[in-house]
Motif scaffolding. Structure first.
Motif: not given
Length: 517
Positions: A38-40, A42, A77, A213, A238, A240, A247, A251, A255
């Protein structure tokens, strides 16, 4: 139409018994492959297994028992995914809830389910943090997961019996408002979810090299299915939290995402972003599959997306009660029309008339399905379950469909069908015609009872700043619809009532007409 069976292709053989077991093979075989991102944070497959184990112990220490219902209020998340799999290890029922729901909606789910505790990912979204404050939840670590708000223990709630067989044990409880507006708890078993996920993964020829995604919410069935199918093939998810076209563009370019699933609005906003950002062309990167479901697909939008990305936009159809996959357009057999593809392997489908008789090929009927994907039932609502699933296991989707050469087309919902002067009128057809007008953002058609008959009423949302009038819209549809299908009235609105996922609430529009009469 006779039941269409493809049981030889779809089987329950070899499925794991529990949801969390999807990762087990890859923890040993490819421990260092990325599992969740996620954005914060892995996690590799090894790390995911370790984290889920520690979260399981933490939940047990917090009083979560086998058979308890536990609510997870979170956007997509890594922490949400770990809580979901830890619930599976404990044989607890996970209720994943979208934090964008109103306090009233979340309270309804909490009260009806008898949840043991509510877990809110306060550090992931402001909405979850606001609900946490309202519940006076304590922010703490749950195993290695930081910043999880946890409510007090519901001592009065009773745990449900645990079933050894994954075909009977409930994995998730998903609340859906359907067309009634009253939430119903859909009990989906481990086998329901695993069977449906494996079918879709096979359909798309997914491998460990894929990067899925996952922007559709895990609080809804499609998100859970995407998460499950990806880990089932040893690939990467992934995650989101909220959709942002910018974004997504990044990706795709940077990504290595290979599979994108969305609703029509996902793609509409992506094309709008390209235009407003002044991008000459979208870089699709390694993207190989793009699919859409959840709402009627406008052919013009489908064409523009395909032209932009150079891939067929694969339409599909599913329903929460069916975990969700019922049909889909195959990547190796794309279509130019709005068909929702062929019935998924291992399922049976039949169309019946209003008097319960089979309908001929090409005719419209109510869709009934049967298979290992059909829910166990509605929680604490045996009467609703008995209405939806007959003694032979056929689930009534409440949707109207027709088949042509094996391909299925969704026409509308049974309850939404309008009978005007003895003719059946399907709102989806009128909505499709209205949507071809340049000024129309979205629209919804409902019936209005009048003495001895029904009228067709269309609610329309126009593009901001549009000067289009009701007369313009009437003139647009008149040549394309026979007289009894043309709206008696078109009502312009700034916005149409919708759920948090963008699903239009037609029952509210119908109620507004009744209150006027």
């Amino acid at each position: 139409m006779l039941a269409m069976t493809q049981v030889e292709e779809g089987s329950v053989e070899g499925l794991p018994n529990r949801l969390h077991e999807v990762m087990d093979h890859y923890v040993g075989a490819t421990p260092d492959r990325m599992a969740l991102v996620d954005d914060k944070m892995w996690l590799t497959y090894r790390e995911l297994d370790q984290v889920v184990g520690r979260v399981t112990e933490a939940l047990r220490a917090l009083g979560i028992r086998p058979g308890d219902r536990m609510m997870i209020v979170s956007e997509n998340s890594v922490p949400l995914s770990c809580l979901l799999f830890a619930a599976s290890r404990l044989d607890a029922w996970a209720i994943v809830v979208n934090p964008r729901l109103s306090p009233r909606e979340i309270d309804q789910i909490k009260d009806h389910s008898g949840t043991r505790r509510v877990f809110l990912t306060a550090e992931v979204s402001q909405e979850a943090a606001a609900h946490a404050t309202r519940y006076e939840a304590t922010v703490q670590d749950v195993g290695p997961l930081r910043g999880i708000a946890v409510t007090s223990l519901n001592i009065a709630t009773v745990a449900e019996p645990v079933e050894a067989d994954g075909a009977r044990q409930v994995a998730v409880l998903i609340y859906t408002s359907g067309t009634t507006g009253t939430p119903k708890g859909v009990m989906l078993t481990h086998r329901n979810l695993l069977f449906s996920a494996r079918g879709t993964a096979a359909f798309r020829k997914m491998t460990a090299d894929d990067v899925q995604y996952c922007v559709l919410p895990i609080s809804h069935i499609v998100g859970i299915s995407l998460l499950t199918m990806t880990l089932m093939v040893g690939a990467t998810v992934r995650l989101v939290a909220k959709y942002d076209p910018a974004a997504l563009v990044k990706a795709m370019a940077d990504e290595g995402i290979t599979i994108l699933n969305g609703v029509p609005a996902t793609y509409q906003r992506l094309l709008e972003y390209r235009r407003t950002a002044g991008l000459p062309k979208l870089d699709r990167g390694k993207l190989r599959v793009i699919s859409v479901a959840g709402a009627p697909l406008d052919i013009e939008l489908k064409s523009r997306v395909e032209q932009e990305l150079g891939l067929p936009l694969l339409n599909g159809y599913g329903i929460t009660e069916c975990s969700p996959g019922i049909s889909g357009v195959r990547p190796d057999n794309p279509r130019a029309d709005h068909a929702v593809g062929t019935i998924m392997p291992g399922l049976e489908a039949k169309l019946v008339s209003q008097d319960g008789k089979p309908v001929a090929d090409g005719e419209v009927g109510e869709l009934h399905v049967r298979g290992p994907n059909v829910m166990r039932g509605y929680y604490r609502a045996p009467d609703l379950t008995a209405k939806a699933i007959d003694p032979d296991g056929w689930f009534n989707t409440g949707d109207l469909a027709r088949f042509e050469n094996g391909a299925m087309y969704i026409v509308g919902r049974t309850k939404e069908m309008i009978i005007r002067s003895g003719f059946n009128v399907y709102p989806a057809e009128i909505e499709a015609v209205l949507s071809t007008h340049d000024a129309v953002v979205q629209c919804a058609v409902v019936g209005r009872p009048v003495e001895g008959n029904e009228e067709v009423v269309a609610f329309v949302q126009l593009i901001k700043g549009s000067t289009a009038t009701v007369q313009d819209l009437m003139a647009h549809v008149a040549p394309q619809l026979t007289s009894y299908k043309r709206p008696s009235e078109i009502i312009l609105m700034d916005a149409l009532p919708a759920t948090s996922t963008g699903k239009l609430l037609k029952h509210k529009l119908a109620e507004s007409l009744r209150s006027q009469s």
